[in-house]
Write a protein that holds these residues in place. Structure first.
Motif, PDB file in Angstrom:
ATOM      1  N   UNK A 288       1.077   3.630  13.022  1.00 34.82           N
ATOM      2  CA  UNK A 288       1.680   2.331  12.732  1.00 34.82           C
ATOM      3  C   UNK A 288       3.169   2.322  13.050  1.00 34.82           C
ATOM      4  N   UNK A 289       3.808   3.484  12.905  1.00 30.95           N
ATOM      5  CA  UNK A 289       5.226   3.589  13.238  1.00 30.95           C
ATOM      6  C   UNK A 289       6.158   2.999  12.202  1.00 30.95           C
ATOM      7  N   UNK A 290       5.684   2.992  10.930  1.00 30.99           N
ATOM      8  CA  UNK A 290       6.533   2.484   9.851  1.00 30.99           C
ATOM      9  C   UNK A 290       6.649   3.524   8.756  1.00 30.99           C
ATOM     10  N   UNK A 291       7.813   3.554   8.128  1.00 25.77           N
ATOM     11  CA  UNK A 291       8.022   4.494   7.031  1.00 25.77           C
ATOM     12  C   UNK A 291       7.570   3.833   5.733  1.00 25.77           C
ATOM     13  N   UNK A 292       6.404   4.214   5.248  1.00 24.87           N
ATOM     14  CA  UNK A 292       5.875   3.611   4.019  1.00 24.87           C
ATOM     15  C   UNK A 292       5.107   4.670   3.244  1.00 24.87           C
ATOM     16  N   UNK A 293       4.731   4.326   2.020  1.00 20.36           N
ATOM     17  CA  UNK A 293       3.983   5.252   1.179  1.00 20.36           C
ATOM     18  C   UNK A 293       2.704   4.579   0.695  1.00 20.36           C
ATOM     19  N   UNK A 294       1.847   5.369   0.049  1.00 18.98           N
ATOM     20  CA  UNK A 294       0.612   4.798  -0.494  1.00 18.98           C
ATOM     21  C   UNK A 294       0.904   3.701  -1.515  1.00 18.98           C
ATOM     22  N   UNK A 295       1.997   3.856  -2.259  1.00 20.00           N
ATOM     23  CA  UNK A 295       2.318   2.852  -3.273  1.00 20.00           C
ATOM     24  C   UNK A 295       2.580   1.487  -2.647  1.00 20.00           C
ATOM     25  N   UNK A 296       3.119   1.488  -1.430  1.00 19.22           N
ATOM     26  CA  UNK A 296       3.426   0.204  -0.797  1.00 19.22           C
ATOM     27  C   UNK A 296       2.165  -0.574  -0.467  1.00 19.22           C
ATOM     28  N   UNK A 297       1.017   0.113  -0.398  1.00 21.23           N
ATOM     29  CA  UNK A 297      -0.226  -0.581  -0.080  1.00 21.23           C
ATOM     30  C   UNK A 297      -0.667  -1.509  -1.202  1.00 21.23           C
ATOM     31  N   UNK A 298      -0.130  -1.319  -2.404  1.00 20.47           N
ATOM     32  CA  UNK A 298      -0.477  -2.218  -3.506  1.00 20.47           C
ATOM     33  C   UNK A 298       0.119  -3.597  -3.281  1.00 20.47           C
ATOM     34  N   UNK A 299       1.132  -3.668  -2.378  1.00 12.63           N
ATOM     35  CA  UNK A 299       1.659  -4.973  -1.995  1.00 12.63           C
ATOM     36  C   UNK A 299       0.760  -5.512  -0.885  1.00 12.63           C
ATOM     37  N   UNK A 300      -0.090  -6.430  -1.217  1.00 11.19           N
ATOM     38  CA  UNK A 300      -1.034  -6.954  -0.238  1.00 11.19           C
ATOM     39  C   UNK A 300      -0.336  -7.842   0.764  1.00 11.19           C
ATOM     40  N   UNK A 301      -1.087  -8.201   1.806  1.00 12.80           N
ATOM     41  CA  UNK A 301      -0.576  -9.094   2.835  1.00 12.80           C
ATOM     42  C   UNK A 301      -0.047 -10.383   2.210  1.00 12.80           C
ATOM     43  N   UNK A 302      -0.777 -10.945   1.267  1.00 14.52           N
ATOM     44  CA  UNK A 302      -0.369 -12.207   0.643  1.00 14.52           C
ATOM     45  C   UNK A 302       0.910 -12.011  -0.154  1.00 14.52           C
ATOM     46  N   UNK A 303       1.051 -10.839  -0.821  1.00  7.00           N
ATOM     47  CA  UNK A 303       2.265 -10.569  -1.588  1.00  7.00           C
ATOM     48  C   UNK A 303       3.480 -10.500  -0.681  1.00  7.00           C
TER      49      UNK A 303
END
Length: 245
Positions: A209-224
């Motif tokens: 994906x080429x983005x710096x993110x963590x598993x916790x960020x996945x709790x922010x859904x697309x709609x959020x």
């Protein structure tokens, strides 16, 4: 190229942010650094005298507007998920569920197949994070949206492709189960047969994906994320939710 702070314009800032391929988060950090620099020059150094120009780094003053690439990244994420899924089905499906439902990374691996009902998922008290902090908790009900339903459909597809998982009660079984011990109830029902760690799979997805993110960020859904983007434009939380809805 260089410019004195007096000559800095929104156009110069925008061109600097876009002159290289950078992620949204990286550009946001650069813009924040420029905002601090501008504020220090204005408030501490008194660089601009009596005729202070508008802050070119501030959207509120008519400066740079940094837009979130929500739709593109969301589509990229889904595309990469589909690429990785055949080789790593259960870790990938668990990650996909985390991106679509209000379930914590510590809770999802402990979900049983029986927790998946016709129209909702039950997050039992026994697997919830707050249960050991003296906080009274109830079981949580997660509605099964059409997208979550597609995840469940994929789960059943991979159960059929790997019949050995029929003996395992976990919704996300471990890919490293011992086939010779499937006749041992204690082993089958125990933690050894459930998926515990998806970090390796997530790292593969993150790099693609080429983005710096963590598993916790996945709790922010697309709609959020879309709601947050509306709030960045000055709307209240209620107005943003109404707009996206």
């Amino acid at each position: 190229s260089t410019a004195t702070i007096d000559d800095l314009t929104p156009g110069i800032v925008e061109r600097y942010l876009e002159e290289k391929t950078r992620s949204y988060g990286y550009k946001k950090n650069i813009l924040k650094a420029l905002q601090y620099l501008w504020g220090f020059a204005r408030n501490n150094l008194k660089c601009f005298g009596d005729k202070r120009p508008l802050d070119p780094t501030s959207m509120k003053e008519g400066g740079v507007e940094l837009k979130r690439p929500t739709t593109v990244k969301f589509k990229d994420f889904k595309k990469i998920i589909e690429e990785v899924k055949p080789e790593r089905p259960f870790p990938t499906l668990l990650i996909e569920l985390l991106s679509e439902a209000d379930i914590r990374p510590t809770e999802a691996p402990k979900l049983l197949k029986s927790d998946f009902k016709d129209d909702h998922i039950v997050v039992r008290v026994a697997i919830q994070k707050n249960r050991s902090k003296g906080i009274k908790v109830k079981e949580r009900i997660i509605p099964i949206t059409p997208f979550v339903q597609s995840i469940i459909k994929d789960l059943h597809k991979y159960y059929k492709l790997h019949p050995q998982y029929n003996f395992v009660p976990w919704a996300f079984p471990s890919p490293r189960i011992n086939l010779e011990r499937l006749d041992e109830p204690e082993y089958v029902q125990g933690n050894e047969t459930r998926l515990k760690d998806v970090s390796e799979t997530f790292e593969i997805i993150r790099k693609k994906l080429g983005v710096d993110c963590s598993l916790k960020t996945l709790r922010k859904t697309y709609i959020t994320t879309q709601v947050e983007a509306q709030r960045d434009l000055g709307k209240t939380q209620e107005e943003a939710i109404e707009t996206i809805s």
